[in-house]
Design an enzyme around this catalytic site. Structure first.
Site, PDB file in Angstrom:
ATOM      1  N   HIS A 115      -9.276   0.791   1.616  1.00 32.94           N
ATOM      2  CA  HIS A 115      -9.891   1.113   2.903  1.00 32.94           C
ATOM      3  C   HIS A 115      -9.472   0.093   3.960  1.00 32.94           C
ATOM      4  CE1 HIS A 115     -13.214   3.831   1.028  1.00 32.94           C
ATOM      5  NE2 HIS A 115     -12.119   4.485   1.338  1.00 32.94           N
ATOM      6  N   HIS A 138     -19.253   7.917  -1.276  1.00 30.91           N
ATOM      7  CA  HIS A 138     -18.173   6.930  -1.356  1.00 30.91           C
ATOM      8  C   HIS A 138     -17.308   7.282  -2.558  1.00 30.91           C
ATOM      9  CE1 HIS A 138     -16.129   3.134  -2.215  1.00 30.91           C
ATOM     10  NE2 HIS A 138     -16.374   2.788  -0.955  1.00 30.91           N
ATOM     11  N   GLU A 170     -15.729   5.622  -4.833  1.00 31.17           N
ATOM     12  CA  GLU A 170     -16.042   4.945  -6.098  1.00 31.17           C
ATOM     13  C   GLU A 170     -17.291   5.535  -6.730  1.00 31.17           C
ATOM     14  OE1 GLU A 170     -17.704   0.753  -7.877  1.00 31.17           O
ATOM     15  OE2 GLU A 170     -16.573   0.655  -6.004  1.00 31.17           O
ATOM     16  N   CYS A 229     -18.949  -6.547  -8.681  1.00 30.10           N
ATOM     17  CA  CYS A 229     -17.776  -7.411  -8.854  1.00 30.10           C
ATOM     18  C   CYS A 229     -18.110  -8.842  -8.429  1.00 30.10           C
ATOM     19  CB  CYS A 229     -16.627  -6.849  -8.007  1.00 30.10           C
ATOM     20  SG  CYS A 229     -15.190  -7.918  -7.912  1.00 30.10           S
ATOM     21  N   SER A 236     -10.532  -5.706   1.182  1.00 25.40           N
ATOM     22  CA  SER A 236      -9.329  -4.908   1.420  1.00 25.40           C
ATOM     23  C   SER A 236      -8.488  -5.474   2.554  1.00 25.40           C
ATOM     24  CB  SER A 236      -9.721  -3.454   1.743  1.00 25.40           C
ATOM     25  OG  SER A 236     -10.392  -2.856   0.663  1.00 25.40           O
TER      26      SER A 236
END
Length: 279
Positions: free
Chosen positions: A40, A123, A125, A191, A263
């Site tokens: 993105h 989204h 993901e 993450c 990103s």
């Protein structure tokens, strides 16, 4: 005016891996497609297109002889099967952390029959996580807050998390379920790089007069960084490129911070830092 960069900012391992795989796929002169944007970041996506990695929105658009690069956010199992059925070479650039979350969603669905995905519905993901769970159960719910939990949810429940979510969102959902007498099995798939960046951004925002957040407006993790910073530093500005900087934003500011989403490559951060230091 002093310019300070967050201790942790910019492209994470998963993004850099996806970029490397995409560029490697066209190194031999063959074309390559990505189903949706690889990451993105509109500027990066345009650079990839200039180098032969073009974005498509449908499998029907795959050109003969071109490889298909799976974006870093991953795809649903159904889409992956459809891509493989085309016979085109497949380059799986799904972030390893996203792949881990997808496996967790499938396992929890198999074990518990009810899965809560803490993440933003729609989204890419989250769509992948939901789809992985739906292959094994029809009781799958994507929520971003406790008040979105269905009233009739019953134990046993498994929880998996969008990799770029804040820990507070996960904690609120878990607390709400426990308040109903349900002890969920939680797979915390946030993450570590995301947590690092959010923590560093929060710390920096508390210390500066103004702050610039760099990254795609379509990037959920960058948008979340901007929200975190704005809570602590009202003069927070979310930009995609250095050209958006308005010197008037920093009138009277002695210290300006910089952070960037996962990103956002290093060259974009450097360009913003150089521009701010020239003011």
């Amino acid at each position: 005016m002093k310019v300070v960069r967050a201790k942790f900012a910019g492209a994470c391992y998963g993004v850099q891996r996806a970029l490397d795989l995409a560029l490697r796929s066209v190194a031999d002169g063959q074309g390559a497609h990505t189903l949706g944007p690889l990451i993105h970041n509109p500027q990066v996506v345009q650079k990839l297109a200039d180098q032969g990695v073009t974005e498509i929105s449908s499998i029907d658009e795959v050109s003969a002889g071109s490889s298909v690069v799976i974006r870093s956010h991953g795809v649903t199992p159904q889409v992956m099967r459809s891509v493989e059925a085309t016979g085109s070479p497949v380059v799986d650039a799904t972030c390893p952390h996203v792949s881990r979350a997808q496996r967790a969603a499938a396992q929890l669905a198999q074990q518990h029959g009810t899965v809560v995905v803490v993440g933003e519905a729609g989204h890419p993901e989250v769509e992948g996580l939901v789809a992985c769970a739906l292959e094994r159960t029809d009781r799958v719910y994507a929520v971003t807050s406790a008040d979105q939990l269905p009233a009739d949810i019953q134990a046993p429940v498994g929880i998996v998390v969008q990799t770029t979510q804040q820990r507070e969102a996960l904690d609120s959902v878990v607390a709400a379920l426990r308040g109903r007498g349900i002890e969920p099995e939680v797979r915390n798939t946030i993450c570590f790089a995301t947590s690092q960046r959010q923590g560093a951004a929060a710390d920096l925002a508390s210390e500066v007069d103004a702050l610039v957040v760099i990254g795609g407006r379509n990037s959920s993790n960058t948008t979340r960084l901007a929200d975190i910073c704005k809570e602590r530093c009202p003069r927070t500005y979310h930009i995609e490129s250095v050209d958006e900087i308005d010197p008037a934003w920093f009138a009277g500011a002695e210290t300006v911070g910089i952070t960037a989403g996962a990103s956002t490559p290093e060259d974009q951060i450097d360009a913003v830092q150089r521009r701010l230091e020239q003011l």
